[in-house]
Design a protein around this motif. Structure first.
Motif, PDB file in Angstrom:
ATOM      1  N   ALA A 262       0.814  -1.214   0.000  1.00  0.00           N
ATOM      2  CA  ALA A 262       0.000   0.000   0.000  1.00  0.00           C
ATOM      3  C   ALA A 262       0.849   1.265   0.000  1.00  0.00           C
ATOM      4  O   ALA A 262       0.469   2.266  -0.611  1.00  0.00           O
ATOM      5  N   LYS A 263       2.002   1.235   0.669  1.00  0.00           N
ATOM      6  CA  LYS A 263       2.842   2.427   0.798  1.00  0.00           C
ATOM      7  C   LYS A 263       4.309   2.079   0.545  1.00  0.00           C
ATOM      8  O   LYS A 263       5.155   2.210   1.434  1.00  0.00           O
ATOM      9  N   PRO A 264       4.615   1.621  -0.662  1.00  0.00           N
ATOM     10  CA  PRO A 264       5.993   1.197  -0.930  1.00  0.00           C
ATOM     11  C   PRO A 264       7.010   2.319  -0.783  1.00  0.00           C
ATOM     12  O   PRO A 264       8.149   2.076  -0.372  1.00  0.00           O
ATOM     13  N   ALA A 265       6.629   3.550  -1.115  1.00  0.00           N
ATOM     14  CA  ALA A 265       7.577   4.666  -1.001  1.00  0.00           C
ATOM     15  C   ALA A 265       7.962   4.909   0.457  1.00  0.00           C
ATOM     16  O   ALA A 265       9.122   5.234   0.751  1.00  0.00           O
ATOM     17  N   VAL A 266       7.006   4.747   1.373  1.00  0.00           N
ATOM     18  CA  VAL A 266       7.290   4.934   2.799  1.00  0.00           C
ATOM     19  C   VAL A 266       8.262   3.867   3.290  1.00  0.00           C
ATOM     20  O   VAL A 266       9.246   4.160   3.982  1.00  0.00           O
ATOM     21  N   VAL A 267       7.999   2.618   2.926  1.00  0.00           N
ATOM     22  CA  VAL A 267       8.864   1.512   3.347  1.00  0.00           C
ATOM     23  C   VAL A 267      10.263   1.673   2.755  1.00  0.00           C
ATOM     24  O   VAL A 267      11.279   1.522   3.452  1.00  0.00           O
ATOM     25  N   PRO A 375       8.120  17.852   9.179  1.00  0.00           N
ATOM     26  CA  PRO A 375       8.121  18.053  10.635  1.00  0.00           C
ATOM     27  C   PRO A 375       7.224  17.045  11.345  1.00  0.00           C
ATOM     28  O   PRO A 375       6.291  16.498  10.768  1.00  0.00           O
ATOM     29  N   ASP A 376       7.536  16.822  12.613  1.00  0.00           N
ATOM     30  CA  ASP A 376       6.710  15.957  13.447  1.00  0.00           C
ATOM     31  C   ASP A 376       5.582  16.730  14.107  1.00  0.00           C
ATOM     32  O   ASP A 376       4.498  16.192  14.343  1.00  0.00           O
ATOM     33  N   VAL A 421       0.452  13.138   6.505  1.00  0.00           N
ATOM     34  CA  VAL A 421      -0.278  11.946   6.067  1.00  0.00           C
ATOM     35  C   VAL A 421       0.585  11.101   5.139  1.00  0.00           C
ATOM     36  O   VAL A 421       0.680   9.878   5.287  1.00  0.00           O
ATOM     37  N   GLU A 422       1.235  11.735   4.188  1.00  0.00           N
ATOM     38  CA  GLU A 422       2.056  11.014   3.217  1.00  0.00           C
ATOM     39  C   GLU A 422       3.236  10.318   3.885  1.00  0.00           C
ATOM     40  O   GLU A 422       3.608   9.205   3.512  1.00  0.00           O
ATOM     41  N   ARG A 423       3.838  10.937   4.882  1.00  0.00           N
ATOM     42  CA  ARG A 423       4.974  10.327   5.571  1.00  0.00           C
ATOM     43  C   ARG A 423       4.570   9.075   6.324  1.00  0.00           C
ATOM     44  O   ARG A 423       5.366   8.147   6.518  1.00  0.00           O
TER      45      ARG A 423
END
Length: 482
Positions: A262-267, A375-376, A421-423
């Motif tokens: 679902a989120k390959p870029a994040v992994v 940012p967090d 959200v994207e991160r």
């Protein structure tokens, strides 16, 4: 290539030929195609190796339970590493049963000195898991018993797979594959053969390892990516391994068990950060904050708008005092520079931004992401206070109050919330806002809850606390619950 017991393994090499070698190990009931998105993301800078583990995809499917024991699976991984890179070290990224067998390999001797880093998703070492269960039950507390019970409930399928004939029949008819697809929308429809032959993984290893654990340490950098919505492996089971992994990072990723699809870029981005650290010694802020034992704000990146004076400056200093790295803005360059000076080594940068200018705020947010990362925590604080009587102020004065205090909150939320959200690692937005912005904050909080992003509004009634008092309120609202 041929494994040590004669089983043929299908191996694919792609990506950049002169980059660090990364071996991706898939789980059950997948095959190496599961890594398609992650491999594509990593391929720009890395040499990427995928292979079908025995019993899956194009690899051989040997009969007999003994062919699927962990020692043999770890030996397969060693053989793949030796084949694709005869000398030097490689990096490993693994998911589900791929993680289980990779843990077994990296905590053993066969690959000692050959592994540079390991990123694990949704699959613990069975020896670590067995020891974890014993610890929960031998020294019970309400929290430990709750964690153990939760994992037992998540692991119902392990017992079901031990039953003879029934799960085999369900795979052959396709019912089990379709059920997994219904339960996990992010999962692909499994191949019947992959599901059927992979049952031996559970039957050959689960009870023997969990009932007689012999936990071994890992002497390499390890990163655990724990999906927050994993239906099979709970976060405590995956992450409470620091006693066996001295060089550990833990990152909670918003997603389900198949976050790899679902989120390959994040992994891929998270894995690449650990690879970079192992190759060069350069540790990203995200990796620093992911070390166990860090304080709630240590190495977190905080953006505070309107930080040139008053509440904004006090809030920036309060975060810095708790170990956060702080970026500040103000419409007055000189006052922003003075705040940055007071922040000392925890001050990252200062920017001159008019929060009432939506385009300027979005440009600022993109610049922060490009130069410092997402940012967090974002504190939308910029505001304008009027002095004097109501009749002594103009309509333009009040429009300026609304532009900065209300629209500034909208611009800040719209610029930074999509990035958080994207991160997919959560975060928090704090709006020090006029009363009109409180309902906006409540609506945004409901919308972002599923992404583990908190939204807090600090209304004008708190302003009487003074700058330092309001800053304490902000930190109290953002600090995670133990």
């Amino acid at each position: 290539m041929t494994a040590s017991d004669g089983v043929r393994l299908s191996v694919t090499i792609g990506g950049r030929s002169d980059g660090p070698t990364v071996v991706l190990v898939h789980g059950y009931p997948d095959n190496s195609s599961m890594w398609g998105g992650v491999a594509a993301e990593l391929g720009a800078k890395h040499r990427v190796v995928t292979y079908d583990v025995r019993g899956a995809g194009q690899s051989g499917k040997p009969p007999g339970r003994a062919s699927y024991r962990l020692d043999q699976l770890a030996d397969d991984l060693r053989a793949v590493v030796d084949e694709v890179q005869p000398t030097g070290r490689v990096h490993l990224v693994a998911h589900d049963w791929g993680s289980i067998q990779t843990w077994h390999a990296v905590t053993g001797d066969a690959l000692r000195g050959r592994i540079a880093s390991y990123t694990s998703l949704s699959g613990p070492s069975l020896d670590h898991a067995g020891a974890w269960f014993r610890a929960q039950l031998s020294r019970p507390t309400p929290k430990r018993l709750k964690n153990a019970l939760s994992q037992f409930l998540h692991s119902w399928y392990i017992l079901a797979f031990q039953v003879p004939f029934v799960p085999d029949l369900l795979w052959r008819t396709g019912l089990l594959g379709r059920q997994i697809r219904r339960m996990e929308p992010d999962a692909a429809l499994p191949e019947k053969a992959d599901g059927l032959h992979g049952l031996e993984l559970y039957r050959a290893n689960m009870f023997t390892r969990l009932s007689r654990p012999a936990p071994r340490p890992a002497d390499i950098p390890v990163q655990v990516l724990a999906p927050t919505g994993d239906a099979y492996v709970t976060t405590p089971l995956q992450t409470e391994v620091v006693r066996w992994v001295p060089d550990l990072r833990i990152r909670r990723i918003v997603g389900t068990h198949w976050v790899t699809r679902a989120k390959p870029a994040v992994v891929a981005a998270a894995a690449a950060e650990l690879i970079e650290y192992a190759e060069t010694g350069t540790e990203s802020r995200a990796l620093r904050r992911a070390r166990p034992g860090m304080g709630p704000f240590a190495h977190k990146l905080v953006v505070v708008t309107g930080a040139g004076s008053g509440i904004g400056r006090a809030t920036a200093l309060a975060f810095a005092g708790r170990g956060a790295d702080v970026i500040i803005t103000d419409v007055d360059r000189a006052s922003a520079a003075e705040t940055l000076k007071q922040l000392g080594e925890r001050g990252v940068a200062e920017y001159t931004v008019d929060s009432s200018d939506g385009e300027a705020v979005h440009r600022f947010a993109e610049r922060v992401r490009a130069e410092h990362g997402v940012p967090d925590i974002v504190v939308n604080n910029a505001g304008v206070e009027l002095s004097g009587s109501f009749l002594g102020t103009s309509a333009e004065d009040w429009e300026r109050v609304v532009d900065v205090g209300f629209r500034g909150v909208i611009h800040g939320c719209r610029a930074f919330a999509p990035m958080l959200v994207e991160r997919a690692e959560g975060g928090h937005i704090v709006n020090l806002a006029p009363a009109a912005a409180l309902s906006l904050s409540a609506r945004l909080r409901a919308e972002l809850t599923a992404d583990h992003i908190g939204v807090t509004a600090v209304g004008p009634d708190r302003r009487g606390l003074g700058p330092e008092g309001v800053a304490r309120e902000v930190l109290r609202a953002v600090e995670p619950t133990p």
